[in-house]
Scaffold this active site. Structure first.
Site, PDB file in Angstrom:
ATOM      1  NE  ARG A 331      39.322  60.701 -19.379  1.00  0.00           N
ATOM      2  CZ  ARG A 331      40.610  60.248 -19.450  1.00  0.00           C
ATOM      3  NH1 ARG A 331      41.505  61.021 -19.733  1.00  0.00           N
ATOM      4  NH2 ARG A 331      40.856  59.168 -18.973  1.00  0.00           N
ATOM      5  NE  ARG A 335      45.513  66.028 -19.366  1.00  0.00           N
ATOM      6  CZ  ARG A 335      46.272  64.794 -19.707  1.00  0.00           C
ATOM      7  NH1 ARG A 335      47.402  64.821 -19.400  1.00  0.00           N
ATOM      8  NH2 ARG A 335      45.870  63.873 -20.517  1.00  0.00           N
ATOM      9  NE  ARG A 344      45.561  68.230 -13.107  1.00  0.00           N
ATOM     10  CZ  ARG A 344      46.811  68.053 -12.723  1.00  0.00           C
ATOM     11  NH1 ARG A 344      47.198  68.811 -11.659  1.00  0.00           N
ATOM     12  NH2 ARG A 344      47.679  67.096 -13.101  1.00  0.00           N
ATOM     13  CG  ASP A 380      40.749  58.628 -13.214  1.00  0.00           C
ATOM     14  OD1 ASP A 380      40.649  59.295 -14.056  1.00  0.00           O
ATOM     15  OD2 ASP A 380      40.700  57.538 -13.071  1.00  0.00           O
ATOM     16  CE1 TYR A 456      45.138  52.595 -16.182  1.00  0.00           C
ATOM     17  CE2 TYR A 456      42.859  51.817 -16.729  1.00  0.00           C
ATOM     18  CZ  TYR A 456      44.150  52.515 -16.950  1.00  0.00           C
ATOM     19  OH  TYR A 456      43.953  53.315 -18.109  1.00  0.00           O
TER      20      TYR A 456
HETATM   21  O1  CP3 Z   1      34.661  62.623 -19.250  1.00  0.00           O
HETATM   22  C1  CP3 Z   1      34.920  63.680 -18.312  1.00  0.00           C
HETATM   23  O2  CP3 Z   1      35.102  64.724 -18.475  1.00  0.00           O
HETATM   24  C2  CP3 Z   1      34.895  63.158 -16.836  1.00  0.00           C
HETATM   25  C3  CP3 Z   1      36.087  62.902 -16.047  1.00  0.00           C
HETATM   26  C4  CP3 Z   1      36.608  61.393 -16.311  1.00  0.00           C
HETATM   27  C5  CP3 Z   1      38.205  61.451 -15.987  1.00  0.00           C
HETATM   28  N1  CP3 Z   1      38.559  60.201 -16.354  1.00  0.00           N
HETATM   29  C6  CP3 Z   1      38.870  62.576 -15.784  1.00  0.00           C
HETATM   30  C7  CP3 Z   1      40.457  62.552 -16.147  1.00  0.00           C
HETATM   31  C8  CP3 Z   1      36.555  60.151 -16.743  1.00  0.00           C
HETATM   32  C9  CP3 Z   1      35.070  59.898 -17.161  1.00  0.00           C
HETATM   33  C10 CP3 Z   1      37.614  59.502 -16.747  1.00  0.00           C
HETATM   34  C11 CP3 Z   1      37.617  57.935 -17.034  1.00  0.00           C
HETATM   35  C12 CP3 Z   1      38.794  57.056 -17.014  1.00  0.00           C
HETATM   36  N2  CP3 Z   1      39.813  57.403 -16.338  1.00  0.00           N
HETATM   37  C13 CP3 Z   1      38.945  56.339 -18.064  1.00  0.00           C
HETATM   38  C14 CP3 Z   1      38.105  55.651 -18.795  1.00  0.00           C
HETATM   39  C15 CP3 Z   1      37.624  56.431 -20.119  1.00  0.00           C
HETATM   40  C16 CP3 Z   1      38.746  56.406 -21.141  1.00  0.00           C
HETATM   41  O3  CP3 Z   1      39.354  57.520 -21.387  1.00  0.00           O
HETATM   42  O4  CP3 Z   1      39.107  55.259 -21.424  1.00  0.00           O
HETATM   43  C17 CP3 Z   1      40.213  55.680 -17.672  1.00  0.00           C
HETATM   44  C18 CP3 Z   1      40.881  54.558 -18.460  1.00  0.00           C
HETATM   45  C19 CP3 Z   1      40.640  56.350 -16.754  1.00  0.00           C
HETATM   46  C20 CP3 Z   1      42.073  56.230 -16.060  1.00  0.00           C
HETATM   47  C21 CP3 Z   1      42.927  57.424 -16.269  1.00  0.00           C
HETATM   48  N3  CP3 Z   1      42.791  58.724 -15.621  1.00  0.00           N
HETATM   49  C22 CP3 Z   1      44.100  57.694 -16.985  1.00  0.00           C
HETATM   50  C23 CP3 Z   1      44.542  56.573 -18.076  1.00  0.00           C
HETATM   51  C24 CP3 Z   1      44.521  58.873 -16.829  1.00  0.00           C
HETATM   52  C25 CP3 Z   1      45.687  59.588 -17.443  1.00  0.00           C
HETATM   53  C26 CP3 Z   1      45.617  59.842 -18.806  1.00  0.00           C
HETATM   54  C27 CP3 Z   1      45.150  61.268 -19.199  1.00  0.00           C
HETATM   55  O5  CP3 Z   1      44.149  61.201 -19.706  1.00  0.00           O
HETATM   56  O6  CP3 Z   1      45.824  61.987 -18.338  1.00  0.00           O
HETATM   57  C28 CP3 Z   1      43.616  59.498 -15.878  1.00  0.00           C
HETATM   58  C29 CP3 Z   1      43.763  60.962 -15.553  1.00  0.00           C
HETATM   59  C30 CP3 Z   1      42.565  61.816 -15.672  1.00  0.00           C
HETATM   60  N4  CP3 Z   1      41.428  61.444 -15.755  1.00  0.00           N
HETATM   61  C31 CP3 Z   1      42.633  63.138 -16.438  1.00  0.00           C
HETATM   62  C32 CP3 Z   1      41.451  63.469 -16.406  1.00  0.00           C
HETATM   63  C33 CP3 Z   1      40.736  64.863 -16.661  1.00  0.00           C
HETATM   64  C34 CP3 Z   1      43.968  64.158 -16.612  1.00  0.00           C
HETATM   65  C35 CP3 Z   1      44.330  64.335 -15.316  1.00  0.00           C
HETATM   66  C36 CP3 Z   1      45.212  65.819 -15.346  1.00  0.00           C
HETATM   67  O7  CP3 Z   1      44.505  66.781 -15.129  1.00  0.00           O
HETATM   68  O8  CP3 Z   1      46.273  65.564 -15.571  1.00  0.00           O
END
Ligand code: CP3
Length: 650
Positions: A331, A335, A344, A380, A456
């Site tokens: 990640r 954010r 964003r 994502d 999910y």
């Molecule tokens: O790692 C990186 O920088 C690459 C981008 C990436 C995102 N999601 C961007 C994202 C990666 C590799 C993921 C994987 C992901 N997404 C996982 C597996 C990794 C982990 O953390 O366990 C999971 C479970 C998800 C599902 C997901 N997407 C959730 C649960 C959420 C909400 C929680 C959160 O952190 O906001 C997201 C949204 C998400 N995916 C964001 C980002 C940058 C935040 C979105 C925003 O800008 O509001």
């Protein structure tokens, strides 16, 4: 940890704090040139003072917005001179005060007055509006007084008016050129000759005055030319906006808009950013108004591939010896970065993911900012659900939400057939990123593992106990099998297409597999993981990662993946032993550690590196994704400590 400019020529246009910035540049081993470019001049006549004071004393100001420290002091002195300190302070105490940032707060503190509201970083006028919104301040029909400075900001006052406020302004001082403009003239000549390496802008007005004097001296176009050869650093978003408006790109902006951060972080990154910019120029890229995605490192794909293959990250995946421990951060483009949040605020998460050029820009942004050894494409794991006809929403604060969860056979019958092209925007983002990314930095593609994505789809969002998922698994194994087969097949196709588009390695996120017993994992998940890994048609590193997987590591190791990610709940060496020393590992610092101090972070990183010792095959990472609100300074320290300490002990 001493960041060094290594003797680069660093020019600053700072005026009031010119000596301070000169010392900072020198401390970081830069060759400083300070060319003060402006001066704050009190408004000759202060027509507003008596009417401002009257309204203040009569209690007619509902909200007083103080924009600057200098302005707050000027204003206070003017009122105190005329009406006395006691009366002024009493009126201030009875007035709602919004301070734009730490500087007006400090000026108020000198008077023993506290601001009622302080606007968070980066303290731009847009942040003021956001604070007014976040704090539910009702300014409709209210009298709002704004202490202005320099030129009046019409966009800001208009926005306040559009919220219904009755806006009055008081301009305290205006900008003027410095009394002695010779240092600025000399700087312009030196930049024009291409002799300056780094230009540090600490306010918008500096840009305006620099161009004004250059134009007067007939040097504007040579200044612009010379600036192409130098790094341009900006203190914060407003200065960046001005630079962009005037046709300059900003190569670096610190996460916190402070002078100390600007100089320190530039010292950290200048050599590599300068190398990038000058390489771009040599390769015919126009750098005066460029984006990260415009970068061209090399025209030869074969050369590029060889350099990537021999990078520290790729070597570690293959268990080869490296000079230092490579690190990237799950990640990393999220954010916790202000630049990301700024973007964003203008585009939704899904729209960002679906815009290849923006998603590439974000991917590259994290690498530029953090100096990590791998990039991960911005996307994502849940996007694949849309391709299967499952509606998806990312609502603010609640995480992902599936509109209609998949729970029974008719839900499954109504799924769409997966078409690889439905995720074309991801492949395009990979292509754009790979072209613009330093060949030394591998680009990771990724997908969610079938189990985690299924959870999910079935639960309809995040879950604590995975009851619906497990219910399907236990009560209707045939249905479960169908779901897992659909996800395994589509994910294989998806990953193969990502690799074709330029991914150098793959990470499969099975984030929530840790909720399963080893027996259930073996029976309901492992066969699909094996199939998924086996379906990957290319020879490249495959990382699999999950959290809470201590009891599953031996099984993870049988999937065929080359690298296994460890979370922080397991000791790194114990975890590696379970995985088997014939595989590489990735991890495993607790992301919460990053909320401590740089020193604490560094010590924790050293412990992990010491435990690993000389064994090749460790990629440093967190045990899970970096959390929102993580202090960026601590992340920078982590990256640097891992690089330096591992290099020293090997
Ligand atoms: O790692 C990186 O920088 C690459 C981008 C990436 C995102 N999601 C961007 C994202 C990666 C590799 C993921 C994987 C992901 N997404 C996982 C597996 C990794 C982990 O953390 O366990 C999971 C479970 C998800 C599902 C997901 N997407 C959730 C649960 C959420 C909400 C929680 C959160 O952190 O906001 C997201 C949204 C998400 N995916 C964001 C980002 C940058 C935040 C979105 C925003 O800008 O509001």
């Amino acid at each position: 940890m001493e960041y060094s400019f290594n003797g680069l020529n660093v020019t600053s246009f700072e005026s009031r704090r010119s000596q301070e910035i000169e010392k900072l540049i020198r401390y970081h081993k830069g060759n400083p040139r300070v060319a003060p470019s402006m001066r704050e001049l009190p408004e000759a006549e202060s027509p507003d003072i008596s009417s401002f004071s009257k309204q203040l004393f009569d209690g007619n100001i509902d909200l007083l917005i103080l924009m600057t420290g200098v302005g707050t002091r000027f204003l206070s002195n003017l009122v105190i001179d005329e009406f006395g300190r006691g009366r002024y302070l009493e009126a201030l105490r009875n007035t709602n005060i919004l301070a734009r940032g730490p500087k007006p707060v400090a000026a108020l503190r000198e008077l023993n007055i506290k601001a009622d509201i302080t606007v968070p970083e980066p303290n731009t006028w847009r942040d003021i509006l956001k604070t007014i919104e976040d704090e539910n301040l009702d300014i409709e029909g209210k009298n709002v007084f704004v202490q202005e400075y320099g030129v009046s900001n019409k966009k800001f006052t208009d926005s306040l008016k559009s919220l219904g406020a009755n806006v009055k302004t008081i301009t305290i001082y205006k900008w003027a050129l410095p009394e002695d403009i010779n240092p600025l003239r000399d700087a312009i000549k030196s930049i024009s000759k291409g002799k300056e390496d780094c230009l540090l802008f600490t306010s918008s007005q500096q840009v305006v005055n620099l161009l004004k004097i250059a134009a007067e001296d007939g040097l504007e176009s040579s200044l612009r030319n010379g600036a192409k050869n130098a790094l341009i650093a900006s203190i914060g978003p407003t200065t960046t906006e001005t630079l962009n408006d005037k046709g300059f790109s900003v190569d670096y902006e610190p996460n916190s808009p402070k002078m100390g951060n600007l100089v320190r972080e530039m010292a950290r990154s200048a050599s590599s950013l300068l190398n990038k910019k000058r390489t771009a120029l040599n390769n015919g890229v126009s750098t005066d108004n460029w984006k990260r995605v415009d970068m061209i490192w090399t025209k030869s794909v074969a050369d590029r591939k060889e350099v990537t293959y021999n990078s520290e990250f790729m070597k570690a995946c293959r268990l080869e010896k490296t000079d230092y421990t490579p690190i990237w951060i799950m990640r990393q483009a999220g954010r916790f970065l202000r630049e990301y949040r700024e973007l964003r605020s203008k585009v939704s998460f899904l729209d960002l993911c679906k815009n290849p050029s923006l998603s590439a820009e974000v991917t590259l942004m994290a690498v530029d900012r953090l100096g990590v050894d791998a990039a991960i494409i911005f996307s994502d794991i849940l996007l694949i659900l849309e391709s299967l006809g499952i509606g998806l929403e990312f609502s603010k604060g609640d995480g992902p939400q599936i509109k209609k969860p998949v729970r029974n056979s008719s839900d499954i019958d109504s799924l769409k057939e997966f078409e690889t092209e439905s995720l074309e925007f991801v492949y395009d983002a990979l292509k754009i990123t790979r072209k613009a990314l330093d060949p030394k930095i591998p680009l990771l593609g990724f997908a969610g593992a079938p189990f985690t994505v299924a959870s999910y789809a079935i639960e309809g969002g995040g879950s604590k106990n995975y009851i619906n998922t497990k219910k399907m698994m236990y009560k209707d194994p045939e249905l479960w099998k169908t779901v897992m087969e659909i996800l395994t097949d589509s994910t294989s196709k998806y990953l193969n297409a990502q690799i074709k588009a330029g991914a150098d390695a793959i990470q499969i996120f099975d984030s929530w597999a840790g909720c399963l017993s080893p027996d259930d994992y073996s029976k309901y998940v492992l066969p699909y993981m094996k199939k998924l890994v086996n379906n990957i048609e290319h020879d490249l590193p495959i990382i699999i990662f999950g959290t809470g997987t201590n009891s599953l590591l031996e099984l993870f190791s049988t999937t065929g993946a080359n690298v296994v990610g460890l979370d922080w709940r397991v000791d790194i060496v114990d975890g590696w032993e379970k995985v088997g020393f014939d595989k590489a590992i990735q991890g495993n610092l607790d992301p919460a550690t990053l909320f401590s101090t740089p020193k604490y972070v560094a010590d924790e990183a050293k412990k992990i590196i010491d435990k690993v010792g000389n064994r090749p095959g460790h990629i440093f990472n967190l045990g899970h994704g970096v959390l929102p609100n993580t202090p960026v300074d601590n992340v920078l320290r982590l990256v640097d400590e891992v690089h330096e300490y591992s290099n020293k002990v090997r």
